[in-house]
Enzyme design. Structure first.
Site, PDB file in Angstrom:
ATOM      1  N   ALA A  17       0.689   3.687   7.563  1.00 33.10           N
ATOM      2  CA  ALA A  17       0.861   5.101   7.865  1.00 33.10           C
ATOM      3  C   ALA A  17      -0.492   5.789   8.071  1.00 33.10           C
ATOM      4  CB  ALA A  17       1.631   5.781   6.742  1.00 33.10           C
TER       5      ALA A  17
ATOM      6  N   ASN B  58       0.819  -1.201   0.000  1.00 31.22           N
ATOM      7  CA  ASN B  58       0.000   0.000   0.000  1.00 31.22           C
ATOM      8  C   ASN B  58       0.862   1.264   0.000  1.00 31.22           C
ATOM      9  OD1 ASN B  58      -1.931   1.969   0.348  1.00 31.22           O
ATOM     10  ND2 ASN B  58      -3.022   0.923   1.971  1.00 31.22           N
ATOM     11  N   ASP B  59       1.410   1.611   1.145  1.00 30.45           N
ATOM     12  CA  ASP B  59       2.154   2.874   1.242  1.00 30.45           C
ATOM     13  C   ASP B  59       3.333   2.945   0.270  1.00 30.45           C
ATOM     14  OD1 ASP B  59       0.434   3.624   3.245  1.00 30.45           O
ATOM     15  OD2 ASP B  59       1.745   2.941   4.861  1.00 30.45           O
ATOM     16  N   VAL B  60       3.945   1.809  -0.016  1.00 37.33           N
ATOM     17  CA  VAL B  60       5.153   1.823  -0.861  1.00 37.33           C
ATOM     18  C   VAL B  60       4.850   2.103  -2.334  1.00 37.33           C
ATOM     19  CG1 VAL B  60       6.458   0.319   0.678  1.00 37.33           C
ATOM     20  CG2 VAL B  60       5.160  -0.686  -1.197  1.00 37.33           C
TER      21      VAL B  60
END
Lengths: 111, 488
Positions: B453, B412-414
């Site tokens: 995050a 997700n965040d990456v």
């Protein structure tokens, strides 16, 4: 002019840090997990210290103390118990760490 | 053994021991050097094992070691515990294993420190056997300081690693635990610990040693509880580093160069890994260590989310399969979600079928994907994905714009483009995999929930993105059967 053993140890330590720095940057990111596993195994080297304590060799290991012999048998016994637990824990690291590293590395295959 | 030792004893001087330890130390260095490439890595591991074997063997010949029962029995027990775990452990659980092994080193370092010191205090252990003053030798202040260093670093490593293990293993909630005055409390514990440590070194007080150790154990606990699951790669690396410094401190106490060399290597290794992980998250090491990240909902997130077009397009597995097999190049981006769903084997199937159909298929790994450095690489290797199909972020990022289809699985965040484009995003500045540049992106995800995050991912709302909701393993399995089906 005599250099103390501590200074020699410090020199070795600093130089080893430099070696570590250069060697570790050369490790491919794909193998960072095996790197942690193998450093885990290597950190089991504290077994050497634990063996000294368990085997009854502590007084020699301390510089400047010389040939002191532990008078209290009980004190020696407790030291051995402490050392033996240390040997046990460090051995889990050594055997577990190397075996799991080997297992992981065997999985990395080229097409 | 005894006869051999008697025979060899004239030759076994301190210099000989030191030189043998040097050989073992060099073997450790060669072992780590082998990890530069997968093809030399196993040989490297063998070097390191040989180094350990030599170090243990030569220590057995130490003239002052007289009692072998207390060494062989616990060592055999350690092997009996360690080997079966190492053979059975699931690769998904590697971070937990590494964390718990760190804790053992930490505790062993504390025990060695205690074992070095306590025999010089026989009156404490045996009240009747009080030795008159003057007979009891004094340890030098330098040795006392070394004992103190080894004990406190070891103690922090021990409890810190136990907490990290519990968080990774799910025995302890992985969300950060924060409260007011937390950092002040940690500082107070630290100062008190140093105070008792110095007192111990000056007066050789057993009581001060015990209090100092207790405080260090407590500090290890309070330092790690505020750190959230997403920061675990940094923390596991940091504890790796601590375990090395603890070993080095023990080496100073014993004046054993082997321990110092090994400790320095491990300490640097952990420190470098922590640095790489922090850089890959665009976080400072201090902010990770202070913890609390991922605890609060990002207040700006909802605004940004409403700003982006709320249209999320869902796609069926068959559609994705059709697009994948008609693509020229495909990149699969796995994340921790893949590990949780155990989808790596099914994904390997998908990549193989695509390869057979002439589609160039590769895997792209973000440095912080997973719960420890390199976690995804091991999982893919376990699933028999050849390592030359697995690319690091820097190698593959320039290729995304020429990629037809990207399949994001449990990451997700990456892959959040906000990290590049939205200065108000908490992720801003973090290097990402440029999946959004591909012609088409399929995101396999359980729900629309945000990542660690706590940030919405704009990638999900982009025109070229389609979501496939469900369990990663099931979807990957359906995908491969649908790909196989069309081959008929």
């Amino acid at each position: 002019m005599v250099i103390s053993l501590f200074t020699v140890a410090l020199i070795v330590f600093v130089l080893a840090c430099f070696v570590g720095y250069h060697v570790i940057w050369g490790v491919t990111p794909a193998l960072h997990t095996p790197l942690m596993a193998v450093t885990n195994a290597i950190s089991g080297i504290v077994v050497v210290g634990a063996m000294m304590v368990a085997g009854g060799a502590v007084e020699v290991a301390s510089v400047g103390v010389g040939g002191y012999i532990i008078t209290s048998e009980q004190a020696a016994f407790y030291a051995k118990v402490i050392g033996a637990v240390g040997v046990f824990l460090a051995s889990i690291n050594i055997f577990g760490g190397f075996v799991v590293t080997n297992r992981m590395l065997a999985m990395f295959k080229k097409k | 053994m005894a006869e051999l030792k008697t025979f060899l004893s004239p030759y076994l001087t301190g210099d000989v021991f030191a030189l043998v330890y040097l050989v073992a130390g060099i073997l450790f260095i060669l072992g780590l050097k082998g990890l530069a490439h997968p093809s030399s890595a196993r040989r490297g591991n063998n070097f390191a094992m040989l180094g350990m074997f030599i170090a243990i063997m030569v220590t057995l010949f130490h003239p002052q070691i007289t009692d072998y029962m207390w060494i062989f029995v616990p060592m055999a027990l350690g092997a009996l515990v360690g080997v079966p775990i190492a053979l059975k452990i699931n690769m998904t659980a590697m971070p937990q294993l590494v964390a718990i092994l760190h804790s053992f080193v930490g505790l062993a370092a504390v025990l060695v420190a205690a074992g070095m010191f306590l025999p010089f205090q026989p009156q404490l252990i045996n009240p009747e056997g009080v030795v008159s003053e003057g007979v009891l030798p004094q340890l030098s202040t330098a040795t006392m300081i070394e004992i103190f260093m080894g004990a406190w670093i070891g103690a922090i490593t021990f409890t810190g690693s136990v907490v990290a293990f519990a968080k990774l293993n799910g025995n302890f909630r992985s969300a950060p635990i924060t409260f007011k005055g937390q950092h002040l409390l940690n500082l107070a514990i630290f100062v008190a610990m140093i105070y008792f440590g110095v007192y111990f070194a000056m007066y050789q007080s057993v009581e001060a040693f015990v209090v100092m150790c207790a405080l260090a154990f407590l500090l290890g606990f309070t330092l790690i509880i505020p750190i959230g699951g997403a920061d675990m790669p940094v923390i596991v690396s940091m504890l790796n580093s601590y375990s090395g410094w603890a070993a080095a401190a023990t080496g100073f106490t014993l004046n054993n160069m082997q321990l110092i060399i090994a400790g320095a290597l491990i300490g640097s290794s952990g420190a470098i890994l922590s640095y790489i992980m922090c850089k890959a998250m665009n976080r400072s090491f201090i902010s990770v260590v202070l913890g609390g990240f991922g605890a609060d909902d990002d207040p700006a997130a909802s605004e940004r989310a409403s700003a982006v077009e709320k249209g999320v397009k869902a796609a069926a597995v068959e559609d994705a399969g059709y697009m994948l097999e008609n693509a020229e190049s495909v990149v699969i981006v796995p994340g921790y979600g893949m590990a949780v769903a155990q989808a790596q084997h099914a994904l390997k199937e998908v990549s193989e079928i695509l390869e057979e159909k002439g589609v160039k298929t590769r895997f792209a790994i973000h440095p912080v994907a997973g719960r420890m450095p390199g976690h995804m690489n091991v999982l893919l290797a376990e699933a028999d994905v050849p390592y030359d199909r697995v690319e690091e972020m820097d190698e593959i990022n320039s290729d995304f714009s020429q990629t037809d289809v990207v399949l994001v699985v449990g990451a997700n965040d990456v892959v959040n483009p906000d990290a590049k484009e939205d200065p108000s995003s908490p992720l801003y500045g973090m290097p990402i995999l440029d999946a959004y540049k591909a012609k088409m992106v399929y995101v396999v995800k359980r729900s629309m929930s945000s990542g660690y995050a706590g940030v919405e991912n704009t990638l999900f709302y982009m025109d070229n993105t389609y979501m496939i909701f469900g369990d990663a393993k099931e979807i990957a399995e359906n995908l491969s059967s649908s790909l196989k089906g069309t081959a008929h």
